[in-house]
Design an enzyme around this catalytic site. Structure first.
Site: not given
Ligand SMILES: Nc1ncnc2c1ncn2[C@@H]1O[C@H](COP(=O)(O)OP(=O)(O)OP(=O)(O)O)[C@@H](O)[C@H]1O
Ligand SMILES: Cc1ncc(CO)c(N)n1
Ligand SMILES: [Mg+2]
Length: 565
Positions: A262, A259-260
Protein backbone atom coordinates in the site's frame (compact mmCIF):
# COMPACT_ATOMS: atom_id res chain seq x y z
CA UNK A 1 4.86 39.54 3.83
CA UNK A 2 6.71 37.70 1.07
CA UNK A 3 4.89 35.02 -0.86
CA UNK A 4 6.71 32.29 -2.65
CA UNK A 5 4.59 32.54 -5.69
CA UNK A 6 4.67 34.72 -8.74
CA UNK A 7 1.92 37.28 -8.87
CA UNK A 8 0.97 36.67 -12.47
CA UNK A 9 -2.55 37.91 -13.15
CA UNK A 10 -4.03 34.67 -14.42
CA UNK A 11 -7.53 33.92 -13.25
CA UNK A 12 -8.41 30.28 -13.08
CA UNK A 13 -11.55 28.46 -12.36
CA UNK A 14 -10.22 26.48 -9.40
CA UNK A 15 -12.06 23.39 -10.52
CA UNK A 16 -11.63 22.44 -14.13
CA UNK A 17 -8.69 24.63 -15.16
CA UNK A 18 -6.55 23.66 -12.19
CA UNK A 19 -7.07 19.97 -12.75
CA UNK A 20 -6.29 20.08 -16.43
CA UNK A 21 -3.09 22.03 -16.17
CA UNK A 22 -2.33 21.89 -12.52
CA UNK A 23 1.41 21.76 -12.78
CA UNK A 24 1.77 24.83 -14.94
CA UNK A 25 -0.36 26.81 -12.56
CA UNK A 26 0.50 25.41 -9.16
CA UNK A 27 2.38 28.51 -8.04
CA UNK A 28 0.21 31.05 -9.69
CA UNK A 29 -2.07 33.43 -7.95
CA UNK A 30 -5.28 31.47 -8.02
CA UNK A 31 -8.60 33.20 -7.76
CA UNK A 32 -11.99 31.65 -7.95
CA UNK A 33 -14.15 32.79 -10.78
CA UNK A 34 -17.78 31.92 -10.88
CA UNK A 35 -20.21 33.61 -13.25
CA UNK A 36 -17.64 36.35 -13.87
CA UNK A 37 -17.57 37.16 -10.16
CA UNK A 38 -14.45 36.66 -8.07
CA UNK A 39 -15.62 34.72 -5.04
CA UNK A 40 -14.71 31.67 -2.90
CA UNK A 41 -12.45 29.92 -2.10
CA UNK A 42 -9.98 32.84 -1.84
CA UNK A 43 -11.06 34.83 1.18
CA UNK A 44 -9.00 37.87 0.21
CA UNK A 45 -6.36 38.83 -2.24
CA UNK A 46 -3.94 36.45 -0.61
CA UNK A 47 -1.86 34.06 -2.62
CA UNK A 48 -3.43 30.62 -2.36
CA UNK A 49 -1.21 27.68 -3.18
CA UNK A 50 -2.79 24.50 -4.38
CA UNK A 51 -1.14 21.41 -2.91
CA UNK A 52 -0.73 18.06 -4.67
CA UNK A 53 -3.58 15.74 -3.73
CA UNK A 54 -4.04 11.97 -3.82
CA UNK A 55 -7.40 10.32 -3.20
CA UNK A 56 -7.07 6.80 -1.88
CA UNK A 57 -9.98 4.41 -2.39
CA UNK A 58 -9.18 1.54 -0.05
CA UNK A 59 -9.99 -0.44 3.08
CA UNK A 60 -9.33 0.64 6.65
CA UNK A 61 -6.78 -1.41 8.61
CA UNK A 62 -7.42 -1.13 12.36
CA UNK A 63 -3.76 -1.96 13.01
CA UNK A 64 -2.89 1.02 10.77
CA UNK A 65 0.04 -0.64 9.02
CA UNK A 66 -1.71 -1.08 5.68
CA UNK A 67 -4.79 0.20 3.85
CA UNK A 68 -6.16 3.71 4.23
CA UNK A 69 -3.96 4.39 7.23
CA UNK A 70 -0.74 3.49 5.38
CA UNK A 71 -1.84 5.63 2.45
CA UNK A 72 -2.49 8.65 4.67
CA UNK A 73 0.87 8.32 6.38
CA UNK A 74 2.82 7.68 3.18
CA UNK A 75 1.27 10.72 1.49
CA UNK A 76 1.91 12.86 4.58
CA UNK A 77 5.51 11.68 4.64
CA UNK A 78 5.89 12.53 0.97
CA UNK A 79 4.32 15.97 1.41
CA UNK A 80 1.08 15.36 -0.41
CA UNK A 81 -2.51 15.86 0.76
CA UNK A 82 -4.51 12.62 0.93
CA UNK A 83 -8.29 12.26 0.99
CA UNK A 84 -9.92 8.90 1.67
CA UNK A 85 -12.85 6.89 0.35
CA UNK A 86 -13.30 3.82 2.54
CA UNK A 87 -14.47 0.63 0.84
CA UNK A 88 -14.27 -1.75 3.81
CA UNK A 89 -13.50 -1.71 7.48
CA UNK A 90 -11.20 -4.52 8.55
CA UNK A 91 -10.30 -5.79 12.00
CA UNK A 92 -6.56 -6.41 11.65
CA UNK A 93 -3.46 -6.42 13.77
CA UNK A 94 0.09 -7.72 13.56
CA UNK A 95 -1.19 -11.32 13.78
CA UNK A 96 -3.60 -11.23 10.87
CA UNK A 97 -7.09 -10.29 9.72
CA UNK A 98 -9.86 -11.02 12.21
CA UNK A 99 -12.80 -9.56 10.29
CA UNK A 100 -13.94 -7.65 7.22
CA UNK A 101 -16.99 -5.43 6.90
CA UNK A 102 -17.69 -4.17 3.38
CA UNK A 103 -19.09 -0.65 2.99
CA UNK A 104 -22.31 -0.65 0.90
CA UNK A 105 -21.56 0.30 -2.68
CA UNK A 106 -23.98 3.26 -2.78
CA UNK A 107 -22.16 4.75 0.21
CA UNK A 108 -18.81 4.26 -1.51
CA UNK A 109 -20.37 6.14 -4.45
CA UNK A 110 -21.46 8.94 -2.13
CA UNK A 111 -17.96 9.29 -0.66
CA UNK A 112 -16.48 9.35 -4.16
CA UNK A 113 -18.89 12.04 -5.29
CA UNK A 114 -18.18 14.16 -2.20
CA UNK A 115 -14.45 14.16 -2.75
CA UNK A 116 -14.19 14.14 -6.54
CA UNK A 117 -16.80 16.83 -7.17
CA UNK A 118 -15.34 19.30 -4.72
CA UNK A 119 -11.69 18.60 -4.00
CA UNK A 120 -10.45 17.57 -7.42
CA UNK A 121 -7.62 15.22 -6.45
CA UNK A 122 -4.75 15.00 -8.92
CA UNK A 123 -4.31 11.25 -8.63
CA UNK A 124 -6.52 8.39 -7.47
CA UNK A 125 -4.87 5.39 -5.85
CA UNK A 126 -6.88 2.23 -5.21
CA UNK A 127 -6.29 -0.49 -2.64
CA UNK A 128 -8.83 -2.99 -1.32
CA UNK A 129 -11.87 -3.03 -3.65
CA UNK A 130 -13.85 -5.88 -2.13
CA UNK A 131 -16.84 -6.22 -4.49
CA UNK A 132 -17.65 -6.05 -8.18
CA UNK A 133 -20.17 -3.30 -7.39
CA UNK A 134 -17.50 -1.16 -5.78
CA UNK A 135 -15.11 -1.63 -8.73
CA UNK A 136 -17.87 -0.64 -11.16
CA UNK A 137 -18.90 2.36 -9.02
CA UNK A 138 -15.31 3.56 -8.95
CA UNK A 139 -14.86 3.22 -12.71
CA UNK A 140 -18.11 5.12 -13.27
CA UNK A 141 -17.04 7.93 -10.92
CA UNK A 142 -13.66 8.24 -12.62
CA UNK A 143 -15.37 8.61 -16.00
CA UNK A 144 -17.55 11.37 -14.55
CA UNK A 145 -14.65 13.08 -12.74
CA UNK A 146 -11.42 12.34 -14.63
CA UNK A 147 -8.11 12.71 -12.80
CA UNK A 148 -4.51 13.04 -13.99
CA UNK A 149 -3.48 9.53 -13.07
CA UNK A 150 -4.89 6.30 -11.68
CA UNK A 151 -2.66 4.01 -9.61
CA UNK A 152 -4.15 0.56 -9.02
CA UNK A 153 -2.77 -1.66 -6.27
CA UNK A 154 -4.80 -4.83 -6.94
CA UNK A 155 -5.08 -5.91 -3.30
CA UNK A 156 -6.46 -9.44 -3.00
CA UNK A 157 -4.86 -11.36 -0.16
CA UNK A 158 -3.19 -10.05 3.00
CA UNK A 159 0.33 -11.30 3.68
CA UNK A 160 -1.16 -13.35 6.52
CA UNK A 161 -3.20 -15.20 3.87
CA UNK A 162 -6.65 -13.65 4.48
CA UNK A 163 -8.77 -12.86 1.42
CA UNK A 164 -9.47 -9.12 1.13
CA UNK A 165 -11.01 -9.23 -2.33
CA UNK A 166 -12.07 -12.60 -3.75
CA UNK A 167 -11.50 -14.01 -7.26
CA UNK A 168 -14.98 -12.81 -8.27
CA UNK A 169 -13.61 -9.29 -8.78
CA UNK A 170 -10.90 -10.45 -11.20
CA UNK A 171 -13.07 -10.03 -14.29
CA UNK A 172 -14.08 -6.47 -13.39
CA UNK A 173 -10.41 -5.69 -12.67
CA UNK A 174 -9.35 -7.04 -16.05
CA UNK A 175 -12.22 -5.63 -18.06
CA UNK A 176 -12.86 -2.26 -16.46
CA UNK A 177 -10.30 -1.01 -13.94
CA UNK A 178 -6.92 -2.07 -15.34
CA UNK A 179 -7.53 -0.61 -18.81
CA UNK A 180 -8.08 2.78 -17.09
CA UNK A 181 -4.94 2.51 -14.95
CA UNK A 182 -1.74 4.47 -15.50
CA UNK A 183 0.07 1.91 -13.39
CA UNK A 184 -0.88 -1.34 -11.69
CA UNK A 185 1.29 -2.71 -8.87
CA UNK A 186 0.56 -6.40 -8.17
CA UNK A 187 2.65 -8.49 -5.81
CA UNK A 188 3.55 -12.00 -6.97
CA UNK A 189 0.31 -13.64 -5.80
CA UNK A 190 -1.83 -10.88 -7.28
CA UNK A 191 0.04 -10.96 -10.60
CA UNK A 192 -0.47 -14.71 -10.70
CA UNK A 193 -4.21 -14.34 -9.96
CA UNK A 194 -4.62 -11.70 -12.69
CA UNK A 195 -3.03 -14.15 -15.12
CA UNK A 196 -5.28 -17.06 -14.23
CA UNK A 197 -3.00 -18.69 -11.66
CA UNK A 198 0.33 -19.07 -13.49
CA UNK A 199 3.10 -19.79 -10.99
CA UNK A 200 5.55 -16.87 -10.63
CA UNK A 201 8.76 -17.71 -8.83
CA UNK A 202 11.69 -16.06 -10.56
CA UNK A 203 12.71 -12.66 -11.87
CA UNK A 204 12.24 -14.02 -15.39
CA UNK A 205 8.65 -14.98 -14.42
CA UNK A 206 8.14 -11.41 -13.18
CA UNK A 207 9.19 -10.05 -16.61
CA UNK A 208 6.71 -12.38 -18.25
CA UNK A 209 3.96 -11.33 -15.85
CA UNK A 210 4.62 -7.60 -16.30
CA UNK A 211 4.26 -7.97 -20.06
CA UNK A 212 1.18 -10.19 -19.86
CA UNK A 213 -0.56 -7.81 -17.44
CA UNK A 214 0.37 -4.88 -19.66
CA UNK A 215 -1.54 -6.62 -22.44
CA UNK A 216 -4.69 -6.32 -20.29
CA UNK A 217 -4.55 -2.54 -20.73
CA UNK A 218 -2.74 -0.54 -18.05
CA UNK A 219 -0.13 1.96 -19.28
CA UNK A 220 2.56 0.66 -16.91
CA UNK A 221 3.03 -2.39 -14.70
CA UNK A 222 5.17 -2.86 -11.60
CA UNK A 223 5.40 -6.47 -10.42
CA UNK A 224 6.62 -6.34 -6.81
CA UNK A 225 9.00 -8.98 -5.59
CA UNK A 226 8.77 -8.51 -1.83
CA UNK A 227 7.59 -12.12 -1.59
CA UNK A 228 10.02 -13.57 -4.14
CA UNK A 229 11.17 -16.87 -2.65
CA UNK A 230 14.83 -17.12 -1.68
CA UNK A 231 15.75 -13.69 -2.97
CA UNK A 232 18.43 -11.83 -1.10
CA UNK A 233 17.35 -8.60 -2.76
CA UNK A 234 13.95 -6.92 -2.98
CA UNK A 235 13.47 -6.92 -6.75
CA UNK A 236 10.59 -5.25 -8.58
CA UNK A 237 10.08 -5.39 -12.35
CA UNK A 238 8.66 -2.38 -14.19
CA UNK A 239 7.35 -2.45 -17.74
CA UNK A 240 6.07 0.57 -19.67
CA UNK A 241 4.98 -1.29 -22.79
CA UNK A 242 8.37 -0.78 -24.41
CA UNK A 243 11.15 -1.30 -21.93
CA UNK A 244 11.71 -3.27 -18.75
CA UNK A 245 13.40 -1.74 -15.70
CA UNK A 246 14.50 -3.77 -12.70
CA UNK A 247 14.39 -1.98 -9.35
CA UNK A 248 16.63 -3.76 -6.95
CA UNK A 249 17.38 -2.91 -3.33
CA UNK A 250 18.89 -4.95 -0.56
CA UNK A 251 16.31 -6.89 1.42
CA UNK A 252 15.86 -5.43 4.89
CA UNK A 253 15.73 -8.20 7.47
CA UNK A 254 12.69 -7.18 9.47
CA UNK A 255 9.31 -8.53 10.53
CA UNK A 256 7.84 -5.04 9.98
CA UNK A 257 6.70 -5.33 6.38
CA UNK A 258 2.93 -5.12 6.83
CA UNK A 259 1.58 -2.56 4.38
CA UNK A 260 4.67 -2.17 2.20
CA UNK A 261 2.55 -2.71 -0.92
CA UNK A 262 0.00 0.00 0.00
CA UNK A 263 2.83 2.33 0.96
CA UNK A 264 4.70 1.81 -2.29
CA UNK A 265 1.59 2.45 -4.41
CA UNK A 266 0.66 5.54 -2.38
CA UNK A 267 4.11 6.99 -2.73
CA UNK A 268 4.03 6.41 -6.50
CA UNK A 269 0.70 8.26 -6.50
CA UNK A 270 2.17 11.04 -4.35
CA UNK A 271 5.08 11.57 -6.73
CA UNK A 272 2.74 11.61 -9.72
CA UNK A 273 0.59 14.20 -7.94
CA UNK A 274 3.69 16.36 -7.52
CA UNK A 275 4.27 16.15 -11.26
CA UNK A 276 6.85 13.40 -11.67
CA UNK A 277 7.08 11.16 -14.69
CA UNK A 278 6.08 7.55 -14.03
CA UNK A 279 9.57 6.06 -14.01
CA UNK A 280 10.96 8.60 -11.58
CA UNK A 281 7.84 8.30 -9.41
CA UNK A 282 8.48 4.55 -9.07
CA UNK A 283 12.18 5.13 -8.40
CA UNK A 284 11.49 7.62 -5.58
CA UNK A 285 8.77 5.42 -4.10
CA UNK A 286 11.07 2.40 -4.05
CA UNK A 287 13.78 4.47 -2.34
CA UNK A 288 11.24 5.68 0.22
CA UNK A 289 9.94 2.22 1.11
CA UNK A 290 13.48 0.93 1.46
CA UNK A 291 14.38 3.80 3.80
CA UNK A 292 11.19 3.35 5.84
CA UNK A 293 11.78 -0.42 6.17
CA UNK A 294 15.36 0.15 7.19
CA UNK A 295 14.45 2.79 9.78
CA UNK A 296 11.66 0.62 11.22
CA UNK A 297 13.47 -2.70 11.25
CA UNK A 298 13.63 -2.93 15.03
CA UNK A 299 10.51 -1.13 16.18
CA UNK A 300 8.18 -3.25 18.30
CA UNK A 301 4.45 -2.76 17.77
CA UNK A 302 2.13 -5.69 18.54
CA UNK A 303 2.96 -9.28 19.31
CA UNK A 304 2.32 -10.83 15.90
CA UNK A 305 4.65 -11.83 13.10
CA UNK A 306 4.14 -8.80 10.88
CA UNK A 307 4.43 -5.31 12.26
CA UNK A 308 3.97 -1.97 10.52
CA UNK A 309 6.65 0.34 9.13
CA UNK A 310 7.03 3.81 10.60
CA UNK A 311 6.16 5.93 7.57
CA UNK A 312 7.11 9.20 9.20
CA UNK A 313 10.45 7.92 10.55
CA UNK A 314 9.66 9.46 13.90
CA UNK A 315 8.64 6.89 16.45
CA UNK A 316 12.01 5.73 17.74
CA UNK A 317 13.43 9.16 18.33
CA UNK A 318 10.39 10.20 20.32
CA UNK A 319 10.68 7.16 22.59
CA UNK A 320 14.23 8.13 23.47
CA UNK A 321 13.65 11.83 23.98
CA UNK A 322 12.16 13.25 27.15
CA UNK A 323 10.63 16.72 27.44
CA UNK A 324 12.90 19.65 28.27
CA UNK A 325 13.17 20.34 31.99
CA UNK A 326 14.66 23.70 33.08
CA UNK A 327 16.54 21.79 35.80
CA UNK A 328 18.65 20.37 32.96
CA UNK A 329 20.46 23.71 32.85
CA UNK A 330 22.00 23.12 36.29
CA UNK A 331 25.47 22.07 35.13
CA UNK A 332 25.64 22.86 31.46
CA UNK A 333 28.86 21.60 29.84
CA UNK A 334 29.91 23.18 26.53
CA UNK A 335 32.66 21.33 24.65
CA UNK A 336 35.28 23.21 22.65
CA UNK A 337 37.22 21.64 19.80
CA UNK A 338 40.39 23.70 20.35
CA UNK A 339 40.60 22.73 24.01
CA UNK A 340 39.96 19.08 23.28
CA UNK A 341 42.72 19.18 20.68
CA UNK A 342 45.07 20.89 23.10
CA UNK A 343 44.54 18.20 25.70
CA UNK A 344 44.59 15.40 23.13
CA UNK A 345 41.11 14.04 23.77
CA UNK A 346 38.22 13.31 21.42
CA UNK A 347 34.85 15.06 21.67
CA UNK A 348 33.31 11.75 22.72
CA UNK A 349 35.80 11.27 25.56
CA UNK A 350 35.22 14.85 26.70
CA UNK A 351 31.45 14.31 26.78
CA UNK A 352 31.74 10.96 28.56
CA UNK A 353 33.89 12.51 31.29
CA UNK A 354 31.60 15.51 31.74
CA UNK A 355 28.54 13.28 32.11
CA UNK A 356 30.32 11.01 34.53
CA UNK A 357 31.28 14.08 36.55
CA UNK A 358 27.66 15.24 36.78
CA UNK A 359 26.93 17.47 33.77
CA UNK A 360 23.15 17.77 33.35
CA UNK A 361 23.16 18.93 29.71
CA UNK A 362 25.80 18.91 26.97
CA UNK A 363 26.34 21.35 24.14
CA UNK A 364 28.74 20.50 21.32
CA UNK A 365 30.46 23.70 20.23
CA UNK A 366 32.80 22.61 17.51
CA UNK A 367 33.93 25.53 15.41
CA UNK A 368 36.85 23.90 13.66
CA UNK A 369 35.82 20.37 12.73
CA UNK A 370 34.67 19.24 9.31
CA UNK A 371 30.91 18.81 8.97
CA UNK A 372 31.13 15.06 8.44
CA UNK A 373 33.34 14.64 11.52
CA UNK A 374 31.00 16.86 13.51
CA UNK A 375 28.03 14.73 12.50
CA UNK A 376 29.78 11.50 13.43
CA UNK A 377 30.84 12.98 16.77
CA UNK A 378 27.29 14.22 17.43
CA UNK A 379 25.86 10.75 16.74
CA UNK A 380 28.41 9.10 19.02
CA UNK A 381 27.81 11.66 21.81
CA UNK A 382 24.05 11.25 21.44
CA UNK A 383 24.35 7.53 22.17
CA UNK A 384 26.15 8.30 25.43
CA UNK A 385 23.77 11.12 26.36
CA UNK A 386 20.70 8.94 25.72
CA UNK A 387 22.01 6.20 28.02
CA UNK A 388 22.35 8.76 30.83
CA UNK A 389 19.20 10.75 30.07
CA UNK A 390 21.27 13.89 29.46
CA UNK A 391 20.05 16.15 26.62
CA UNK A 392 22.51 16.92 23.82
CA UNK A 393 22.45 20.29 22.08
CA UNK A 394 24.40 21.41 19.03
CA UNK A 395 25.83 24.90 18.86
CA UNK A 396 24.76 26.92 15.77
CA UNK A 397 24.44 23.96 13.38
CA UNK A 398 20.78 23.17 12.82
CA UNK A 399 21.75 20.87 9.98
CA UNK A 400 23.94 18.77 12.28
CA UNK A 401 21.21 18.75 14.96
CA UNK A 402 18.68 17.47 12.42
CA UNK A 403 20.99 14.92 10.86
CA UNK A 404 22.14 13.50 14.19
CA UNK A 405 18.66 13.76 15.79
CA UNK A 406 20.20 15.63 18.73
CA UNK A 407 17.82 17.05 21.33
CA UNK A 408 18.18 20.62 20.16
CA UNK A 409 20.38 23.58 19.35
CA UNK A 410 21.88 26.63 20.96
CA UNK A 411 21.98 29.70 18.74
CA UNK A 412 23.51 33.15 19.04
CA UNK A 413 22.08 36.54 18.09
CA UNK A 414 23.78 36.44 14.69
CA UNK A 415 22.96 32.81 13.87
CA UNK A 416 19.76 31.46 12.33
CA UNK A 417 16.83 33.44 13.83
CA UNK A 418 15.16 31.39 16.56
CA UNK A 419 11.73 31.39 14.89
CA UNK A 420 13.30 29.96 11.72
CA UNK A 421 15.14 27.35 13.79
CA UNK A 422 11.84 26.45 15.46
CA UNK A 423 10.13 26.04 12.09
CA UNK A 424 12.96 23.80 10.90
CA UNK A 425 13.27 21.73 14.06
CA UNK A 426 9.59 21.34 14.93
CA UNK A 427 7.86 21.86 18.26
CA UNK A 428 9.71 19.28 20.37
CA UNK A 429 13.39 20.09 20.03
CA UNK A 430 15.11 22.27 22.59
CA UNK A 431 16.15 25.71 21.42
CA UNK A 432 18.37 27.99 23.49
CA UNK A 433 19.31 31.53 22.50
CA UNK A 434 22.20 33.71 23.73
CA UNK A 435 20.80 36.95 25.16
CA UNK A 436 22.58 39.95 26.62
CA UNK A 437 19.60 42.23 27.12
CA UNK A 438 15.95 42.10 28.22
CA UNK A 439 15.00 42.86 24.58
CA UNK A 440 16.90 39.81 23.37
CA UNK A 441 15.18 37.74 26.08
CA UNK A 442 11.73 38.95 25.07
CA UNK A 443 12.42 38.18 21.40
CA UNK A 444 13.68 34.68 22.28
CA UNK A 445 10.45 33.99 24.13
CA UNK A 446 8.34 35.31 21.24
CA UNK A 447 10.37 33.20 18.79
CA UNK A 448 9.62 29.97 20.64
CA UNK A 449 12.92 29.33 22.46
CA UNK A 450 12.98 27.04 25.53
CA UNK A 451 15.72 28.77 27.51
CA UNK A 452 18.20 31.59 27.19
CA UNK A 453 21.93 31.66 27.87
CA UNK A 454 23.00 35.00 29.32
CA UNK A 455 26.49 36.46 29.51
CA UNK A 456 29.38 36.80 29.34
CA UNK A 457 29.08 37.20 33.02
CA UNK A 458 32.87 37.40 33.43
CA UNK A 459 35.59 38.03 30.84
CA UNK A 460 36.57 34.90 28.92
CA UNK A 461 39.05 33.85 26.26
CA UNK A 462 36.68 31.30 24.76
CA UNK A 463 34.81 33.92 22.76
CA UNK A 464 36.58 36.83 21.14
CA UNK A 465 35.09 40.34 21.24
CA UNK A 466 32.38 39.20 23.63
CA UNK A 467 30.92 41.99 25.69
CA UNK A 468 30.83 41.24 29.42
CA UNK A 469 27.51 42.03 31.11
CA UNK A 470 28.60 41.23 34.68
CA UNK A 471 26.41 39.96 37.50
CA UNK A 472 24.24 43.08 37.27
CA UNK A 473 23.58 42.56 33.57
CA UNK A 474 22.78 38.90 34.23
CA UNK A 475 20.35 39.83 37.00
CA UNK A 476 18.58 42.36 34.77
CA UNK A 477 18.14 39.78 32.02
CA UNK A 478 16.95 37.11 34.49
CA UNK A 479 14.39 39.43 36.06
CA UNK A 480 12.90 40.31 32.70
CA UNK A 481 13.06 36.86 31.09
CA UNK A 482 9.99 34.67 30.81
CA UNK A 483 12.28 31.76 29.99
CA UNK A 484 14.67 29.87 32.27
CA UNK A 485 18.21 31.21 32.15
CA UNK A 486 21.63 29.62 32.23
CA UNK A 487 24.55 31.96 33.00
CA UNK A 488 27.61 31.77 30.77
CA UNK A 489 31.02 33.36 30.37
CA UNK A 490 34.11 32.90 32.52
CA UNK A 491 32.28 30.85 35.13
CA UNK A 492 34.13 28.16 37.11
CA UNK A 493 34.64 26.73 40.55
CA UNK A 494 35.83 30.05 42.01
CA UNK A 495 32.83 32.15 41.02
CA UNK A 496 29.89 29.75 40.46
CA UNK A 497 28.59 30.42 43.96
CA UNK A 498 28.53 34.17 43.34
CA UNK A 499 26.50 33.60 40.18
CA UNK A 500 23.97 31.23 41.70
CA UNK A 501 23.88 33.45 44.80
CA UNK A 502 22.09 36.13 42.75
CA UNK A 503 18.99 34.35 43.96
CA UNK A 504 16.75 35.00 40.96
CA UNK A 505 14.27 32.15 40.54
CA UNK A 506 14.64 31.59 36.82
CA UNK A 507 18.44 31.35 36.92
CA UNK A 508 18.67 27.58 36.69
CA UNK A 509 22.37 26.92 36.33
CA UNK A 510 25.75 27.74 34.85
CA UNK A 511 27.22 26.92 31.45
CA UNK A 512 30.92 26.19 31.49
CA UNK A 513 33.58 25.73 28.82
CA UNK A 514 37.19 26.36 29.92
CA UNK A 515 36.72 25.48 33.58
CA UNK A 516 35.87 21.92 32.51
CA UNK A 517 37.52 21.36 29.16
CA UNK A 518 40.66 23.49 29.34
CA UNK A 519 41.83 21.28 32.17
CA UNK A 520 43.68 18.00 32.32
CA UNK A 521 40.88 15.98 33.93
CA UNK A 522 37.36 16.86 32.81
CA UNK A 523 35.83 14.32 35.19
CA UNK A 524 37.47 15.78 38.31
CA UNK A 525 36.68 19.36 37.35
CA UNK A 526 33.04 18.58 36.64
CA UNK A 527 32.68 16.77 39.95
CA UNK A 528 34.20 19.73 41.79
CA UNK A 529 31.88 22.17 40.04
CA UNK A 530 28.86 19.98 40.82
CA UNK A 531 29.75 20.09 44.52
CA UNK A 532 30.07 23.86 44.41
CA UNK A 533 26.72 24.23 42.70
CA UNK A 534 24.96 21.87 45.09
CA UNK A 535 26.48 23.74 48.01
CA UNK A 536 25.45 27.14 46.68
CA UNK A 537 21.91 25.95 46.17
CA UNK A 538 21.64 24.53 49.67
CA UNK A 539 22.87 27.86 51.01
CA UNK A 540 20.14 29.53 49.01
CA UNK A 541 17.47 27.32 50.70
CA UNK A 542 16.75 25.25 47.67
CA UNK A 543 14.61 22.18 47.61
CA UNK A 544 15.53 19.02 45.75
CA UNK A 545 13.65 18.52 42.54
CA UNK A 546 13.67 14.86 41.60
CA UNK A 547 13.56 13.88 38.01
CA UNK A 548 10.59 12.02 36.65
CA UNK A 549 11.17 8.29 36.98
CA UNK A 550 11.19 7.52 33.24
CA UNK A 551 14.68 8.92 32.79
CA UNK A 552 17.53 6.50 32.92
CA UNK A 553 19.83 9.03 34.55
CA UNK A 554 22.29 7.40 36.92
CA UNK A 555 22.21 7.95 40.62
CA UNK A 556 24.66 10.82 40.96
CA UNK A 557 22.85 12.63 38.16
CA UNK A 558 19.45 11.88 39.50
CA UNK A 559 18.55 15.26 40.83
CA UNK A 560 18.77 18.94 40.38
CA UNK A 561 17.68 21.81 42.53
CA UNK A 562 14.96 24.36 42.29
CA UNK A 563 14.86 27.52 44.32
CA UNK A 564 11.93 27.92 46.69
CA UNK A 565 10.59 31.29 45.73
N1 LIG B 1 12.20 -6.92 3.40
C1 LIG B 1 12.20 -6.02 2.43
N2 LIG B 1 13.29 -5.24 2.20
C2 LIG B 1 13.29 -4.29 1.23
N3 LIG B 1 12.25 -4.08 0.43
C3 LIG B 1 11.14 -4.82 0.59
C4 LIG B 1 11.05 -5.82 1.60
N4 LIG B 1 9.81 -6.38 1.55
C5 LIG B 1 9.16 -5.75 0.55
N5 LIG B 1 9.96 -4.81 -0.04
C6 LIG B 1 9.61 -3.90 -1.11
O1 LIG B 1 8.39 -3.28 -0.72
C7 LIG B 1 7.55 -3.07 -1.83
C8 LIG B 1 6.23 -3.82 -1.59
O2 LIG B 1 6.42 -5.16 -1.96
P1 LIG B 1 5.59 -6.45 -1.54
O3 LIG B 1 5.90 -7.47 -2.56
O4 LIG B 1 5.88 -6.78 -0.13
O5 LIG B 1 4.10 -5.90 -1.68
P2 LIG B 1 2.77 -6.47 -1.04
O6 LIG B 1 2.87 -7.93 -0.84
O7 LIG B 1 1.68 -5.96 -1.90
O8 LIG B 1 2.77 -5.74 0.37
P3 LIG B 1 1.77 -6.00 1.60
O9 LIG B 1 2.63 -6.54 2.69
O10 LIG B 1 1.28 -4.65 1.90
O11 LIG B 1 0.73 -6.93 1.17
C9 LIG B 1 8.35 -3.59 -3.02
O12 LIG B 1 9.07 -2.52 -3.58
C10 LIG B 1 9.29 -4.61 -2.42
O13 LIG B 1 10.43 -4.81 -3.21
C1 LIG C 1 -7.22 -2.84 4.42
C2 LIG C 1 -6.04 -3.50 3.83
N1 LIG C 1 -5.65 -3.16 2.58
C3 LIG C 1 -4.55 -3.72 2.04
C4 LIG C 1 -3.83 -4.69 2.72
C5 LIG C 1 -2.64 -5.35 2.08
O1 LIG C 1 -1.53 -5.19 2.77
C6 LIG C 1 -4.27 -5.02 4.01
N2 LIG C 1 -3.62 -5.94 4.75
N3 LIG C 1 -5.37 -4.41 4.53
MG1 LIG D 1 3.73 -8.83 0.81
Amino acid sequence: MAYFCTQIPVLLNPGVACIKSFHQYRFLHIKAMQDDKVSTPTPSDECMVRVPHVLTVAGSDSGAGAGIQADLKACAARGVYCSTVITAVTAQNTVGVQGVNIVPEDFVAEQLRSVLSDMHPDVVKTGMLPSIGIVKTLCQSLKEFPVQALVVDPVMVSTSGHTLAGPSILDSFREELLPMADIVTPNLKEASALLGGVPLETIADMHYAAKAIHDIGPRNVLVKGGDLPASLDAVDVFYDGKDFYVFQSSRIMTPNTHGTGCTLASSVAAELAKGSQMLSAVKVAKRYIEAALSYSKNIAIGGGRQGPVDHLLKLKSNVQRRPFDPCDLFLYAVTDSRMNKRWGRSIVDAVKAAIEGGATIIQLREKEVETSDFLEAAKACLKICRVHGVPLLINDRIDVALASDADGVHIGQSDMPAHVARALLGPDKIIGVSCKTPEHALQAWIDGADYIGSGGVYPTNTKENNKTIGLDGLKTVCLSSKLPVVAIGGIGISNAQAVMGLGVPNLKGVAVVSALFDRECVLTETRKLLEVLKESNQMGKLKKCWRSPHTSRQSNLNFCYQKIS
